[in-house]
Design a protein around this motif. Structure first.
Motif: not given
Length: 160
Positions: A70, A74, A78, A117, A121
């Motif tokens: 994951y 990401r 980013a 972020t 997350s």
């Protein structure tokens, strides 16, 4: 506070933060998000860059492959902020900007991206990486008559 950090302290104050110089080339600030509250961020002035790091969570205990997958996915999409692991396996958010572009607006954008972020997350990483702990907490909350943790309602599935 070292004299050469005045520009950074001023820029952080200009965007509404309370900087805390912690050394000749280091300043701490704390960001407050929706899910990842109280996120301490270390800003380090290097020769040509400003390095920024924050610990999202401790070392992942469960479902490591899923969580790391994951995080790597990401990272692919980013902007300036990336996930990394420190020497203890803690999950960090890191960024680096050339000093030549650092001003109040750039700091505000970078720290905003870092906090976004973290918020986007945090629940997934904690919910999967510490699933047994989350389940234990939810069970305790129910037995104590306390509402479920809103980040993990009902079945403990991460939200946010």
């Amino acid at each position: 506070m070292a004299a050469d950090l005045g520009w950074l302290v001023d820029a952080l104050r200009d965007v509404g933060l309370e900087p805390d110089p912690t050394g000749d080339d280091r300043v701490m600030v704390t960001l407050t998000g929706e899910w990842r509250r109280g996120l301490p961020v270390l800003l380090v002035v290097e020769d040509r860059h400003l390095r920024c790091s924050a610990m999202l969570c401790g070392a992942i205990e469960q479902h490591r492959d899923e969580v790391y997958g994951y995080l790597l996915k990401r990272n692919e999409r980013a902007g300036d902020v990336r996930f990394a692991l420190d020497g203890e396996g803690d999950v960090l958010l890191v960024a680096r900007l050339p000093l030549s572009v650092v001003d109040g607006a750039a700091l505000d954008e970078l720290l905003g991206e870092l906090l976004t972020t973290a918020d986007e997350s945090f629940n997934h990483v904690v919910g999967r990486g510490f699933a047994d702990y989350v389940a234990s907490e939810q069970a305790w909350r129910r037995s104590a008559g306390v509402p479920d943790n809103p980040a993990f309602p009902g079945d403990g599935a991460p939200q946010g």
